[in-house]
Design a protein around this motif. Structure first.
Motif, PDB file in Angstrom:
ATOM      1  N   LEU A  88       0.832  -1.199   0.000  1.00  0.00           N
ATOM      2  CA  LEU A  88       0.000   0.000   0.000  1.00  0.00           C
ATOM      3  C   LEU A  88       0.863   1.244   0.000  1.00  0.00           C
ATOM      4  O   LEU A  88       0.560   2.226  -0.661  1.00  0.00           O
ATOM      5  CB  LEU A  88      -0.929  -0.001   1.221  1.00  0.00           C
ATOM      6  N   LEU A  89       1.957   1.191   0.736  1.00  0.00           N
ATOM      7  CA  LEU A  89       2.779   2.379   0.919  1.00  0.00           C
ATOM      8  C   LEU A  89       4.243   1.994   0.823  1.00  0.00           C
ATOM      9  O   LEU A  89       4.724   1.170   1.595  1.00  0.00           O
ATOM     10  CB  LEU A  89       2.470   2.984   2.296  1.00  0.00           C
TER      11      LEU A  89
ATOM     12  N   ASN B 214       1.613  -2.060   5.508  1.00  0.00           N
ATOM     13  CA  ASN B 214       1.685  -2.986   4.373  1.00  0.00           C
ATOM     14  C   ASN B 214       1.333  -4.412   4.763  1.00  0.00           C
ATOM     15  O   ASN B 214       0.739  -5.148   3.969  1.00  0.00           O
ATOM     16  CB  ASN B 214       3.060  -2.905   3.720  1.00  0.00           C
TER      17      ASN B 214
ATOM     18  N   SER C  86      -3.513   5.026  -0.251  1.00  0.00           N
ATOM     19  CA  SER C  86      -2.060   5.053  -0.390  1.00  0.00           C
ATOM     20  C   SER C  86      -1.554   6.469  -0.637  1.00  0.00           C
ATOM     21  O   SER C  86      -0.585   6.911  -0.007  1.00  0.00           O
ATOM     22  CB  SER C  86      -1.636   4.138  -1.547  1.00  0.00           C
TER      23      SER C  86
END
Length: 133
Positions: A3-4, A29, A107
């Motif tokens: 996600l990041l 994540n 995100s």
């Protein structure tokens, strides 16, 4: 899919703090990876709650340290923490009403906030803390 992603512009230049921030992003994540396996409504709500709780816990520890060291910019720093928590709460509420979680929008919001916060508020805080016993 994460996600990041950790980015160099998240670094504040203090290895311990950068590592702690990487762990926080890792937590985000990790729960996101579990969500990819199960996108049921219950799992999505749990995922958002875990992100909110993990970030809240990190902030609580940081704020405790700021108070104990009488950090002069505590109010502004805490207000920025509250802004992110409010954003996550808004995402939770949007999901509750509309039943849709836009992973990319989440995100983007997290990456934008972390990038700005780490480079500004956290950099100032940790430089202040390094100057104090």
């Amino acid at each position: 899919m994460t996600l990041l992603e950790w980015r160099d512009d998240f670094r504040i230049g203090i290895a311990e703090v950068d590592h702690e921030h990487q762990l926080l992003i890792g937590l985000i994540n990790k729960v996101h990876a579990a969500l990819e396996a199960d996108r049921s409504a219950d799992r999505i709500e749990e995922f958002l709650g875990e992100i909110h709780a993990g970030i809240s816990a990190h902030f609580a520890l940081e704020e405790k340290d700021m108070r104990s060291r009488k950090y002069t910019e505590f109010s502004q720093h805490k207000a920025d923490h509250e802004r992110l928590l409010d954003d996550i709460r808004d995402i939770m509420d949007e999901y509750s009403v509309h039943g849709v979680l836009d992973d990319q929008a989440l995100s983007n919001r997290l990456a934008s906030w972390f990038g700005d916060h780490f480079r500004t508020y956290d950099a100032r805080l940790h430089r202040f803390l390094l100057d104090r016993p």
